[in-house]
Design an enzyme around this catalytic site. Structure first.
Site, PDB file in Angstrom:
ATOM      1  N   THR A  34       0.855  -1.191   0.000  1.00  0.00           N
ATOM      2  CA  THR A  34       0.000   0.000   0.000  1.00  0.00           C
ATOM      3  C   THR A  34       0.892   1.241   0.000  1.00  0.00           C
ATOM      4  O   THR A  34       1.975   1.215   0.559  1.00  0.00           O
ATOM      5  CB  THR A  34      -0.880  -0.045   1.263  1.00  0.00           C
ATOM      6  OG1 THR A  34      -1.711  -1.201   1.165  1.00  0.00           O
ATOM      7  CG2 THR A  34      -1.747   1.190   1.414  1.00  0.00           C
ATOM      8  N   SER A  86       2.267   5.225  -1.942  1.00  0.00           N
ATOM      9  CA  SER A  86       2.558   5.925  -3.195  1.00  0.00           C
ATOM     10  C   SER A  86       3.686   5.278  -3.987  1.00  0.00           C
ATOM     11  O   SER A  86       3.698   5.362  -5.218  1.00  0.00           O
ATOM     12  CB  SER A  86       2.924   7.383  -2.887  1.00  0.00           C
ATOM     13  OG  SER A  86       3.997   7.437  -1.970  1.00  0.00           O
ATOM     14  N   ASP A 120       6.496  -3.834  -1.525  1.00  0.00           N
ATOM     15  CA  ASP A 120       5.862  -2.950  -0.547  1.00  0.00           C
ATOM     16  C   ASP A 120       6.757  -1.744  -0.285  1.00  0.00           C
ATOM     17  O   ASP A 120       7.955  -1.770  -0.602  1.00  0.00           O
ATOM     18  CB  ASP A 120       5.583  -3.726   0.755  1.00  0.00           C
ATOM     19  CG  ASP A 120       4.433  -3.123   1.546  1.00  0.00           C
ATOM     20  OD1 ASP A 120       4.019  -1.993   1.244  1.00  0.00           O
ATOM     21  OD2 ASP A 120       3.959  -3.788   2.484  1.00  0.00           O
ATOM     22  N   GLY A 141       3.386   1.378   8.070  1.00  0.00           N
ATOM     23  CA  GLY A 141       2.050   1.593   8.625  1.00  0.00           C
ATOM     24  C   GLY A 141       1.505   2.998   8.519  1.00  0.00           C
ATOM     25  O   GLY A 141       0.425   3.270   9.049  1.00  0.00           O
ATOM     26  N   GLU A 176      -0.146  -6.024   5.456  1.00  0.00           N
ATOM     27  CA  GLU A 176       1.199  -5.990   4.868  1.00  0.00           C
ATOM     28  C   GLU A 176       2.099  -7.020   5.556  1.00  0.00           C
ATOM     29  O   GLU A 176       2.910  -7.686   4.903  1.00  0.00           O
ATOM     30  CB  GLU A 176       1.792  -4.585   4.984  1.00  0.00           C
ATOM     31  CG  GLU A 176       1.112  -3.592   4.050  1.00  0.00           C
ATOM     32  CD  GLU A 176       1.538  -2.148   4.253  1.00  0.00           C
ATOM     33  OE1 GLU A 176       1.430  -1.393   3.291  1.00  0.00           O
ATOM     34  OE2 GLU A 176       1.952  -1.784   5.362  1.00  0.00           O
ATOM     35  N   LYS A 222      13.907   7.697   3.202  1.00  0.00           N
ATOM     36  CA  LYS A 222      13.406   6.685   4.148  1.00  0.00           C
ATOM     37  C   LYS A 222      14.541   5.946   4.875  1.00  0.00           C
ATOM     38  O   LYS A 222      14.292   5.223   5.831  1.00  0.00           O
ATOM     39  CB  LYS A 222      12.563   5.645   3.390  1.00  0.00           C
ATOM     40  CG  LYS A 222      11.401   6.203   2.574  1.00  0.00           C
ATOM     41  CD  LYS A 222      10.291   6.687   3.453  1.00  0.00           C
ATOM     42  CE  LYS A 222       9.068   7.165   2.691  1.00  0.00           C
ATOM     43  NZ  LYS A 222       8.422   6.187   1.856  1.00  0.00           N
TER      44      LYS A 222
END
Ligand code: 5RP
Length: 231
Positions: A31, A33, A86, A100, A108, A126
């Site tokens: 899930t 972008s 993911d 999350g 996930e 990230k």
């Protein structure tokens, strides 16, 4: 990193992951972008003849997959997946993750556990030396108050996630609430994940520490994509 550069990086990572998918595979669809770019690329490859099925990790992923013409299936039909693609909110050098932000962490994690290989697609923002972002925790509403107290007792600061364009708390795809729990720098993420996992009333937490051996992190940037595997 500017928004455009960030989106380009996400696209590079997503495209790289989608190009790893082989004919006939069943793929977990994360899930967010960055995974969206992977799904767009998968859709192009399906138009070119690729056969693939996806197991979505949220209503968002399922709707996007259908919109893009990616056939969807379930863990009931495929309890073992060839791979999962993911995103993540933070990744450290040992390939441990915080996930999350999209409140999809439980499904996930189910998909990550079922997958032979996990490809995490991120932009360079990230990547961190130490996980320190708030850890999302999915809580059964009945147990909200005792869980809050238990998290405070182990040094966390839990904040109930509020909806945007919806008054009141976010309700997950599983009908639960999310507590975003700040712990500061997390010295031993495995220990924190273990502590949270056994608290009565918590469905799952957004620390992903147990999949590092089957995880590859794909870090997109302006020039392409850096591939990082567990040592
Ligand atoms: C959703 C997630 C996402 O994978 C994570 O938040 C990354 O999202 P994005 O790719 O939009 O930055 O864990 O629950």
């Amino acid at each position: 990193m500017s928004t455009t550069a960030e989106q380009n990086a996400k696209r590079k990572a997503g495209n790289y992951a989608a190009d790893l998918v082989e004919d006939g595979m069943v793929v977990g669809l994360g899930t967010g972008s960055t995974v969206f770019y992977a799904m767009e690329r998968l859709s192009e490859r399906i138009s070119d003849g690729l056969t693939v099925q996806g197991v979505p990790t949220s209503y968002q992923a399922a709707m996007r997959a259908r919109h893009l013409g990616i056939p969807v299936t379930t863990l009931d039909d495929y309890p073992v997946l060839d791979m999962a693609i993911d995103g993540a909110d933070q990744v450290d050098g040992a390939l441990r993750l915080i996930k999350g932000r999209g409140a999809a962490l439980f499904r996930e994690k189910c998909v990550a556990a079922a997958a032979d290989e996990i490809f995490i697609v991120v932009d360079p923002g990230k990547v961190t030396s130490i996980l320190d972002a708030p850890v999302p925790v999915e809580v059964v509403p009945f147990a909200l108050a005792p869980v809050r107290m238990a998290i405070q007792e182990i040094g966390g600061d839990p904040v109930l996630r509020e909806g945007i364009k919806k008054d009141g708390p976010v309700v997950t795809d599983n009908g639960n609430f999310i507590l975003d729990c700040t712990f500061g720098p997390i010295e031993v993420p495995e220990r924190l994940e273990a502590l949270l996992s056994v608290m009565i009333g918590i469905l799952e937490c957004g620390l992903f520490c147990e999949f590092t051996q089957k995880t590859t992190v794909l870090i997109g940037d302006a020039g392409g994509c850096r591939v990082v595997r567990a040592p």
